[in-house]
Design an enzyme around this catalytic site. Structure first.
Site, mmCIF file in Angstrom:
data_model
loop_
_atom_site.group_PDB
_atom_site.id
_atom_site.type_symbol
_atom_site.label_atom_id
_atom_site.label_comp_id
_atom_site.label_asym_id
_atom_site.label_seq_id
_atom_site.Cartn_x
_atom_site.Cartn_y
_atom_site.Cartn_z
ATOM 1 N N GLU A 169 0.829 -1.206 0.000
ATOM 2 C CA GLU A 169 0.000 0.000 0.000
ATOM 3 C C GLU A 169 0.866 1.260 0.000
ATOM 4 O O GLU A 169 1.199 1.787 1.069
ATOM 5 C CB GLU A 169 -0.939 0.016 1.220
ATOM 6 C CG GLU A 169 -2.038 -1.017 1.139
ATOM 7 C CD GLU A 169 -3.101 -0.866 2.230
ATOM 8 O OE1 GLU A 169 -2.913 -0.037 3.149
ATOM 9 O OE2 GLU A 169 -4.116 -1.579 2.149
ATOM 10 N N GLU A 261 -6.413 -7.384 -0.881
ATOM 11 C CA GLU A 261 -6.798 -7.173 0.518
ATOM 12 C C GLU A 261 -8.174 -6.549 0.568
ATOM 13 O O GLU A 261 -8.454 -5.595 -0.163
ATOM 14 C CB GLU A 261 -5.784 -6.227 1.177
ATOM 15 C CG GLU A 261 -5.600 -6.461 2.660
ATOM 16 C CD GLU A 261 -4.596 -5.500 3.267
ATOM 17 O OE1 GLU A 261 -3.383 -5.723 3.091
ATOM 18 O OE2 GLU A 261 -5.033 -4.529 3.908
HETATM 19 C C1 IDC Z 1 -3.245 -3.615 10.283
HETATM 20 C C2 IDC Z 1 -3.159 -4.724 11.298
HETATM 21 C C3 IDC Z 1 -2.770 -4.169 12.643
HETATM 22 C C4 IDC Z 1 -1.509 -3.347 12.509
HETATM 23 C C5 IDC Z 1 -1.692 -2.293 11.446
HETATM 24 C C6 IDC Z 1 -0.430 -1.493 11.209
HETATM 25 O O1 IDC Z 1 -4.411 -5.406 11.372
HETATM 26 O O2 IDC Z 1 -2.546 -5.230 13.553
HETATM 27 O O3 IDC Z 1 -1.248 -2.718 13.750
HETATM 28 O O4 IDC Z 1 -2.052 -2.921 10.225
HETATM 29 O O5 IDC Z 1 0.549 -2.289 10.652
HETATM 30 C C7 IDC Z 1 -4.362 -2.210 5.549
HETATM 31 C C8 IDC Z 1 -2.969 -2.728 5.648
HETATM 32 C C9 IDC Z 1 -2.858 -3.748 6.756
HETATM 33 C C10 IDC Z 1 -3.691 -3.314 7.956
HETATM 34 C C11 IDC Z 1 -5.155 -3.391 7.529
HETATM 35 C C12 IDC Z 1 -6.138 -3.117 8.677
HETATM 36 O O6 IDC Z 1 -2.472 -3.263 4.425
HETATM 37 O O7 IDC Z 1 -1.512 -3.862 7.098
HETATM 38 O O8 IDC Z 1 -3.488 -4.204 9.015
HETATM 39 N N1 IDC Z 1 -5.337 -2.454 6.437
HETATM 40 O O9 IDC Z 1 -5.955 -1.832 9.179
HETATM 41 N N2 IDC Z 1 -4.842 -1.411 4.629
HETATM 42 C C13 IDC Z 1 -6.105 -1.078 4.945
HETATM 43 C C14 IDC Z 1 -6.454 -1.755 6.101
#
Ligand code: IDC
Length: 335
Positions: A169, A261
């Site tokens: 991302e 995702e």
């Molecule tokens: C979240 C994880 C969380 C972590 C956070 C930061 O669930 O545990 O603390 O990232 O690293 C994304 C990202 C993905 C995110 C997810 C949910 O690619 O890494 O995971 N998310 O927030 N993009 C949109 C949502």
């Protein structure tokens, strides 16, 4: 893959009849798994096609960050993903920062390599996800990415089932910066593994730019100069409504798209589920043959982690008792 489910379900049922219990069920016969049936995938037109040129839609799950939740990716949970969930694909999410790859490249490379082998043994496709997130400029990690992808592509180049996702991302950077990153890195991968599909992240957390006020046109007008690639789109149904859905719909007519995702909840991966909105996305992806992996196959406390907390201490993983509502919902739709 929808069209093969009857055959696979029949084979699993037959196995159960012979052996008596689910625990004794052998892995599906090689000819009945997604990779054996479809072989090397390639991009044809706006979709993925199998080795015979027929369009395919892969559906499966993304791991959580391996630095935190590798305990949820084990023999038993992967058996459940392949056989009980009937997933076609496992996305292996290796963070770079936040305690990931940059801390111990050898350890994380080895972990990813092992998970690719585990997916392969079970006849699933594997997406190697370079989970860059913060900082949002993929060029920050370019040298690390060159090293990592050279190693993993060299190791897996003879396998038919590996896809490379080069930037989870990007954020806070122009599309031109992402494009230039992709054009530096893709030749590095191709040098080792010339014919695998590469997935390219898009601007603003892989929203095709929407989360920063742009849209798919910047990619359509200025695509990455490489063959056999797809662009990624991520959505969280309780946060991302019609503007996002319509963007994905338009983009899928002009660009090969892969949703690597998504969640049924908010962009935090937590909060209430919006299953109605999520179903609209799933219907669109079925209609336009867009492959997808859901976030995430872990027992993290958030609502988007499919397993209830504590599941990964000892399992079991098949069935629905140990699933949160989002897990029950997505398991039904993966298979
Ligand atoms: C979240 C994880 C969380 C972590 C956070 C930061 O669930 O545990 O603390 O990232 O690293 C994304 C990202 C993905 C995110 C997810 C949910 O690619 O890494 O995971 N998310 O927030 N993009 C949109 C949502």
């Amino acid at each position: 893959m929808r069209w093969q489910n009857c055959v696979r379900a029949a084979a699993v049922a037959a196995t159960l009849l012979v052996t008596g219990t689910a625990a004794q069920a052998a892995a599906p016969a090689p000819e009945l798994n997604p990779v054996a049936e479809n072989g090397v995938l390639s991009v044809c037109g706006m979709t993925l096609c199998n080795s015979s040129g027929a369009p395919v839609q892969l559906r499966g799950m993304s791991t959580h960050g391996l630095q935190w939740y590798s305990q949820c990716v084990n023999d038993a949970s992967l058996d459940a993903l392949a056989q009980d969930w009937q997933a076609d694909v496992l996305r292996i999410s290796m963070y770079i920062q936040e305690g990931g790859y940059e801390e111990d490249p050898a350890k994380f490379t080895e972990m990813v390599n092992n998970y690719v082998e585990e997916a392969t043994e079970r006849g699933m496709y594997a997406i190697i996800d370079w989970h860059m997130l913060d900082p949002g400029d993929p060029n920050y990690n370019l040298e690390r990415a060159k090293t990592f992808f050279t190693e993993v592509a060299q190791r897996h180049k003879d396998k038919p089932n590996v896809l490379y996702e080069i930037a989870n991302e990007p954020s806070g950077v122009e599309w031109s910066e992402i494009k230039s990153y992709a054009e530096e890195l893709i030749p590095v991968i191709r040098e080792q593994d010339p014919d695998s599909v590469v997935l390219v992240g898009t601007r603003a957390w892989s929203s095709l730019g929407v989360s920063e006020g742009a849209d798919e046109k910047e990619v359509v007008d200025n695509p990455v100069n490489a063959d056999n690639i797809m662009y990624t789109f991520h959505f969280y149904a309780a946060s991302h409504g019609d503007e996002y859905l319509n963007t994905l719909s338009r983009a899928a007519d002009e660009l090969p798209m892969f949703v690597t995702e998504f969640g049924t909840q908010e962009a935090s991966g937590d909060g209430g589920n919006d299953f109605d909105m999520a179903q609209r996305y799933l219907d669109l992806m079925a209609e336009k043959n867009i492959s997808w992996t859901n976030w995430n196959y872990s027992d993290d406390s958030r609502s988007g982690a499919v397993f209830k907390e504590g599941t990964c201490d000892a399992g079991p993983y098949p069935g629905t008792d140990q699933l949160k509502p989002a897990g029950v919902w997505v398991r039904e739709r993966v298979g």
